[in-house]
Design a protein around this motif. Sequence first.
Motif, short mmCIF file in Angstrom:
data_model
loop_
_atom_site.label_atom_id
_atom_site.label_comp_id
_atom_site.label_asym_id
_atom_site.label_seq_id
_atom_site.Cartn_x
_atom_site.Cartn_y
_atom_site.Cartn_z
N LYS A 356 45.14 32.60 96.83
CA LYS A 356 43.68 32.46 96.85
C LYS A 356 43.05 33.28 95.72
O LYS A 356 42.12 32.81 95.04
N ALA A 357 43.57 34.49 95.48
CA ALA A 357 43.06 35.35 94.40
C ALA A 357 43.29 34.71 93.04
O ALA A 357 42.44 34.81 92.14
N ILE A 358 44.44 34.04 92.88
CA ILE A 358 44.75 33.39 91.60
C ILE A 358 43.79 32.24 91.33
O ILE A 358 43.32 32.04 90.21
N LYS A 359 43.45 31.48 92.37
CA LYS A 359 42.50 30.38 92.20
C LYS A 359 41.13 30.92 91.78
O LYS A 359 40.45 30.34 90.93
N LEU A 360 40.73 32.04 92.40
CA LEU A 360 39.45 32.65 92.03
C LEU A 360 39.48 33.17 90.60
O LEU A 360 38.50 33.03 89.86
N THR A 361 40.62 33.75 90.19
CA THR A 361 40.76 34.25 88.82
C THR A 361 40.67 33.10 87.82
O THR A 361 40.03 33.22 86.76
N ALA A 362 41.31 31.97 88.14
CA ALA A 362 41.31 30.81 87.25
C ALA A 362 39.89 30.30 87.00
O ALA A 362 39.59 29.77 85.91
#
Length: 509
Positions: A356-362
């Motif tokens: 979930k954090a990676i999607k937000l970072t992207a």
Amino acid sequence: MDRKQAFIDSINSGYQTKGDFINLGSAMLDGATIKDTFIKIPLKTLNRHGLIAGATGTGKTKTLQILAENLSEKGIPVLLMDVKGDLSGIAQPGENNAKIEERHNAIGFPYEAKQFPAEILSLSDQEGVRLRATVSEFGPVLLSRILNLTDTQSGIVSVIFKYCDDHKMPLLDLEDFKKILQYTTEEGKDEFSQMYGRISTASTGAILRKVIELEQQGADLFFGEKSFDPQDLLRIDENGMGYINIIRLTDIQDRPKLFSTFMLSLLAEIYATFPEQGDSGRPELVIFIDEAHLIFKEASSALLNQIESIVKLIRSKGVGLYFVTQNPTDVPDAVLGQLGLKIQHALRAFTAKDRKAIKLTAENYPLSDYYKTDEVLTALGIGEALVSALNEKGIPTPLARTMLRAPMSRMDILSDAELKSLLKKSKLIPKYNEVVNRESAYEMLTEKIEIANREEAKAKAEKEKEAANRSSSRRSSSRKSSTTNPWIKTISSPTVIRSVLGILSKMMK
């Protein structure tokens, strides 16, 4: 036009620059490096701040090293926060090997080994140029925010600073500040009540506890003289290369308040003393803050607001700030929104929360026709990164997966002998490492209290002497009056006494 050529044209157009620039490496497509498709970062936009992020072991520190080297080579001084203790090798040239040759052949330019002028600085007892600042230089507002004081307590701090200014009492270290805190509610409470109103002992006690907490993190070493002059960060060597100033912070990782205190004071001093830069085409100084989460960890909302304000304003002074951390979420959104350059190394997705954090970072990066950003973030190799920058017009460049060049200097620390040799050459150590302990608020208040005590004791002794004199005078007067009384004088005469004794004698017979 095929997809690859369209991508190359997009990168060459987006990263084209007419002015001076830093070459980070070459762009990548479908996992392969495209030779000579360089990712150029204009010097003109390097005061727009930036972020270097990624999981442990993905190459963040080497990327920091690459940027610092290239800035130094362009004559731009750099300040590095070396929390892990692995940046001192910048002072020695690197060594070529097969892996570096392979990387640079793929990028499209040869590897060059080079050393850079470096200065070692220290906040603690570690060897290096000692960094200090006085309490007076912080001022009441900044000190109150660092201590996370209430409005009432902040008002007391302002009164204390006003009193010290009015009475020419320098506040240099924490001993000075603690002494004046004590004075306001003890020996000097009457004086303060008359001038500023009554000050509560409960409030000064709460402030004192906050000061002691700061002391326990090592701030007693930081506050004092001689104050470090930020202009000494702007030195250029005889070859026109900017000095790389390395602050050794390996022993304060568990003391985040000291770290944030130092950083905030330094940024505030730079903002206050550096002239307005305007649009000069290159930064005056670039600061890299490794393990940036330490600044924001346990920081109060007031302190965060202060940091955010300085980040927004300091760009006009020609200063660029670069935060180095594992995850972009370590940096507040208000700060992230000010960043022009983002270099994102690989992130790891071991849990649903990580994904979930990676999607937000992207979502923080520009949309791309050539990458699925969230997928690329977990597929980046060591020494690879997603790069998003600003061109000379301030327009975001296309997102580029980049094969980064190798550092020119040593990718390891200095030996003890090399470090001692570097310190011996320092021109700043003789200037800042001498301990200065001039007369300040502590000594002046101590003397004032001693004088007051002596005067009080003298006045008390004089009163006691006067009382004793009055008592003696009364006794003397009483004796005198008894000898001058006619009746007493008559009955005490020898004739009367002999008569009385004669009568008593006859009665006894």
